[in-house]
Design an enzyme around this catalytic site. Structure first.
Site: not given
Ligand code: BES
Ligand code: MN
Ligand code: ZN
Length: 523
Positions: A288, A362
């Site tokens: 990230k 997931r």
């Molecule tokens: N933990 C994150 C989602 C999240 C984002 C929670 C902001 C709380 C605040 C999750 O694991 C994630 O990184 N999701 C990705 C999925 C994508 C790669 C399909 C996302 O939402 O960008």
């Molecule tokens: Mn994630």
């Protein structure tokens, strides 16, 4: 205290001709250094909600003061000093009487907000022992009082920590037709505060191992609860390769928490609960951006709210059975981490191409959902996960996204969210979102799909592939088990503009709604 105030006080005392017994204008006033009172602000007049406990002389003084300060709309707070023998009296508007009369959810909401706002105002002014008027809803007032007192300052130096204050009910409740009371309100509030505490604790102090220990400690001693902490070897024996694929990039060992709450006879099928417990989500190899990454200590919000709800349910000893599964790990990049394009075989035998290691939630839920649905045959399953940024984009921090195949479950959940003012919005659960996930050239599924467009709904569709008993062809239709996925990414933390019982920082939502949902089966 200023000299002027002292002067006034003493002059009141000197000239007072009221006999001693009448001077105690609030009942039990001497017990408190401050009071929170609720008042209705109707179009024409201001009226206290707890008149029996306030003498008419005191009422008159208070009402005059309020009228002079344009005390008008729900949530308005005015503090008055040295009335009726009490140092500080915070009066909070409950809004219009006719609104509060609309039903229990509205009564709960008014009482919760008024008590939270009143306590916050008084606490800033040094009150230590506060009495709260609970005449609108004792449960709501206790929730507001408990939630408003949450502080996470144990890591700060002693001087800058908030002092512990005493808050107790001051007037009698008038709602007798409900088994919700001050004590149940405290339990609901304390449970959410527990979730806030678990989520706020930095990830170095809340590793999978520490989370499991903390929850075992919190639930220890509560009746009908059994906490089983599984280790990595156990997960390997279960073939939880999808879960382990996320865990393996970290030096912190994963854990898998299994919690049984047995509140009724064994022949009653349990309700299943599953919570995403990523104690820190760096994104893994698909790392990230560093901006805002610190928030990802809260990526175990699903795990925290499940554990916290179980705490509340056990304290209330609700007559139902629950089995909870909580996969706990870190998502980290390293030489041992899963790489984009890697393929893993989940516990249910399906192969997954990991296109993006940041779509890790997931992956760990896949095995937890299959384990829960195949092992315990629950009549319903609810999973909670801080799963997608897309859900945050769709709903912000107002609603938690709910994806379910059951209209009955949805109706109950919707009502529960209204009762707690921590609400849900129904989102699509549809096989249409699956197509994109089935386009891997090497595996049964890929974990990404189109990524952001419709990202919350495609994540939900992905999860459905791991709930045993569901027929992928008719995802949105009622099947056995009834299943609901709750995406709490948007409601994970509350913004700086929040006030009252919702405070800035990790929210602990929707813990109270979960407890209310399960309580609704027992009403
Ligand atoms: N933990 C994150 C989602 C999240 C984002 C929670 C902001 C709380 C605040 C999750 O694991 C994630 O990184 N999701 C990705 C999925 C994508 C790669 C399909 C996302 O939402 O960008
Ligand atoms: Mn994630
Ligand atoms: Zn995550």
């Amino acid at each position: 205290m200023s000299r002027i105030l002292l002067g006034r006080l003493s002059s009141v005392r000197r000239t007072s001709t009221i006999p001693k017994f009448q001077r105690r204008l609030f009942s039990n006033a001497e017990k408190y250094d401050a009071l929170v009172l609720g008042a209705y602000t109707n179009a024409e007049e201001i009226a206290f909600s707890a008149t029996p406990d306030i003498s008419s002389a005191t009422q008159k003084v208070l009402l005059e003061q309020l009228a002079a300060s344009s005390f008008k709309k729900a949530g308005d707070v005015r503090t008055l000093y040295n009335v009726g023998g009490v140092k500080q009296v915070a009066v909070v508007s409950l809004g219009k009487k006719e609104d509060t009369d609309k039903g229990e959810a509205q009564q709960l909401a008014s009482a919760r907000m008024a008590s939270a706002l009143g306590i916050q105002a008084l606490r800033k002014q040094g009150a230590k022992n506060i009495g709260v008027d609970v005449s609108v809803s004792a449960h709501g007032a206790a929730e507001g009082a408990t939630l408003a007192q949450f502080a996470f300052d144990k890591l700060k130096n002693e001087k800058s920590r908030e002092e512990v204050i005493q808050v107790t009910p001051f007037s009698e409740t008038i709602t007798k037709d409900s088994n919700l009371d001050w004590e149940s309100g405290q339990i609901y509030g304390t449970s959410q505060n527990l979730a806030r505490m678990l989520m706020t604790t930095p990830s170095n102090l809340m590793t999978p191992k520490l989370f499991a220990e903390e929850v075992a400690y919190l639930l220890a001693g509560l009746e009908n609860v059994e906490v089983i902490v599984h280790d990595e070897e156990w997960a390997k024996r279960q073939n939880m390769n999808s879960f382990l694929a996320v865990a393996k990039g970290s030096d912190e060992a994963p854990r898998f928490l299994e919690i049984h709450y047995r509140g009724t006879t064994e022949d009653q099928a349990p309700h299943g609960l599953v919570g995403k417990g990523v104690t820190f989500d760096s994104g893994g190899i698909s790392i990230k951006p560093s901006n805002g990454m610190a928030l990802m200590k809260g990526d175990m919000g699903g795990a925290a709210t499940v554990a916290a709800a179980l705490y509340g349910i056990s304290r209330l000893q609700l007559p139902i059975n629950i089995v909870a599964s909580i996969p706990l790990c870190e998502n980290m990049p390293s030489g041992k981490a899963t790489k984009p394009g890697d393929v893993v075989r989940a516990m249910n035998g399906k192969s997954i191409e990991v296109m993006d290691t940041d779509a890790e939630g997931r992956l760990i839920l896949a095995d937890a959902l299959y384990y829960t649905s195949s092992t315990f045959k629950p009549e319903s399953i609810i999973d909670l996960a801080t799963l997608t940024g897309a859900c945050m984009v769709a709903l912000g921090d107002v609603f938690t996204g709910a994806f379910t195949n059951s209209d009955d479950l949805w109706k109950r959940l919707d009502e529960s969210g209204n009762m707690t003012s921590d609400r849900f919005w129904r989102m699509p659960l549809d096989e249409g979102y699956l197509t994109e996930m089935k386009e891997s050239t090497v595996a049964d599924l890929n974990n990404l799909g189109k990524g952001r467009p419709g990202g919350a709904a495609s994540a939900a569709a992905f999860l459905s592939q791991f709930v045993e008993g569901l027929d992928a062809k008719n995802l949105g239709e009622l099947q056995n088990p009834a299943w609901c996925h709750l995406d709490i990414a948007g409601t994970m933390d509350d913004g700086p503009l929040t006030r009252g019982f919702n405070i800035k920082g990790m929210s602990g939502r929707p813990t109270r709604s979960l407890i209310e949902y399960y309580r609704s089966f027992t009403k």
